[in-house]
Design a protein around this motif. Structure first.
Motif, PDB file in Angstrom:
ATOM      1  N   VAL A  64      23.613 -10.421 -48.026  1.00  0.00           N
ATOM      2  CA  VAL A  64      22.804  -9.824 -49.089  1.00  0.00           C
ATOM      3  C   VAL A  64      22.549 -10.888 -50.155  1.00  0.00           C
ATOM      4  N   ALA A 101      23.031  -3.709 -41.774  1.00  0.00           N
ATOM      5  CA  ALA A 101      23.519  -2.992 -42.954  1.00  0.00           C
ATOM      6  C   ALA A 101      23.163  -1.515 -42.872  1.00  0.00           C
ATOM      7  N   ALA A 124      17.959  -3.674 -52.178  1.00  0.00           N
ATOM      8  CA  ALA A 124      18.730  -4.892 -51.916  1.00  0.00           C
ATOM      9  C   ALA A 124      18.040  -5.652 -50.789  1.00  0.00           C
ATOM     10  N   PHE A 151      18.143  -8.675 -47.882  1.00  0.00           N
ATOM     11  CA  PHE A 151      19.037  -9.425 -46.998  1.00  0.00           C
ATOM     12  C   PHE A 151      18.318 -10.665 -46.482  1.00  0.00           C
ATOM     13  N   PHE A 176      27.922  -8.964 -45.489  1.00  0.00           N
ATOM     14  CA  PHE A 176      26.526  -9.023 -45.073  1.00  0.00           C
ATOM     15  C   PHE A 176      25.816 -10.125 -45.856  1.00  0.00           C
ATOM     16  N   PHE A 193      28.133  -4.268 -49.890  1.00  0.00           N
ATOM     17  CA  PHE A 193      27.568  -5.026 -48.774  1.00  0.00           C
ATOM     18  C   PHE A 193      28.340  -6.315 -48.503  1.00  0.00           C
ATOM     19  N   ARG A 194      29.583  -6.388 -48.921  1.00  0.00           N
ATOM     20  CA  ARG A 194      30.405  -7.560 -48.641  1.00  0.00           C
ATOM     21  C   ARG A 194      30.474  -7.787 -47.133  1.00  0.00           C
ATOM     22  N   GLU A 247      20.023  -8.744 -40.441  1.00  0.00           N
ATOM     23  CA  GLU A 247      21.094  -8.368 -41.370  1.00  0.00           C
ATOM     24  C   GLU A 247      20.783  -7.045 -42.045  1.00  0.00           C
ATOM     25  N   ALA A 248      19.532  -6.849 -42.427  1.00  0.00           N
ATOM     26  CA  ALA A 248      19.143  -5.583 -43.056  1.00  0.00           C
ATOM     27  C   ALA A 248      19.376  -4.427 -42.087  1.00  0.00           C
ATOM     28  N   LYS A 253      26.227   0.872 -42.694  1.00  0.00           N
ATOM     29  CA  LYS A 253      26.519   1.390 -44.032  1.00  0.00           C
ATOM     30  C   LYS A 253      25.795   2.685 -44.374  1.00  0.00           C
ATOM     31  N   ASN A 254      24.785   3.073 -43.600  1.00  0.00           N
ATOM     32  CA  ASN A 254      24.085   4.319 -43.899  1.00  0.00           C
ATOM     33  C   ASN A 254      25.062   5.495 -43.825  1.00  0.00           C
ATOM     34  N   ILE A 313      20.665   4.695 -46.597  1.00  0.00           N
ATOM     35  CA  ILE A 313      20.038   3.376 -46.612  1.00  0.00           C
ATOM     36  C   ILE A 313      18.952   3.382 -45.567  1.00  0.00           C
TER      37      ILE A 313
END
Length: 88
Positions: A35, A67, A56, A58, A33, A30-31, A63-64, A71-72, A83
């Motif tokens: 988090v 992500a 995790a 956020f 973001f 999650f770099r 932001e969540a 990222k999912n 995710i």
């Protein structure tokens, strides 16, 4: 973004993680973001081994959501990771 009133942190759940993963790997994933590193938790099964799930948190719901969108179903190691919002 001038932070609106509603905010607060938001947690996501991850599934399908490699079993040898560390919390550091998730923070790395999650770099870029917002988090919260101390929030990252690996879920253990009954034997105290990694279950392939993690949480995790956020800094904001936005932001969540970002992500989840970005990222999912991305690969982490050899596995692809799902995710979704943790508070379903």
């Amino acid at each position: 973004g001038g932070g609106g009133g509603g905010g607060g942190a938001a947690t996501v759940k991850m599934r399908g993680l490699p079993f040898r993963l560390s919390t550091h790997d998730i923070i790395d994933f999650f770099r870029g973001f917002d988090v919260l590193p101390q929030s990252v938790q690996l879920v253990m099964n009954g034997e105290g081994r990694a279950s392939g799930e993690a949480f995790a948190t956020f800094g904001s719901p936005e932001e969540a959501q970002r992500a989840i969108i970005e990222k999912n179903r991305q690969h982490l190691g050899s596995r692809y990771v799902e995710i979704f919002p943790a508070n379903m």
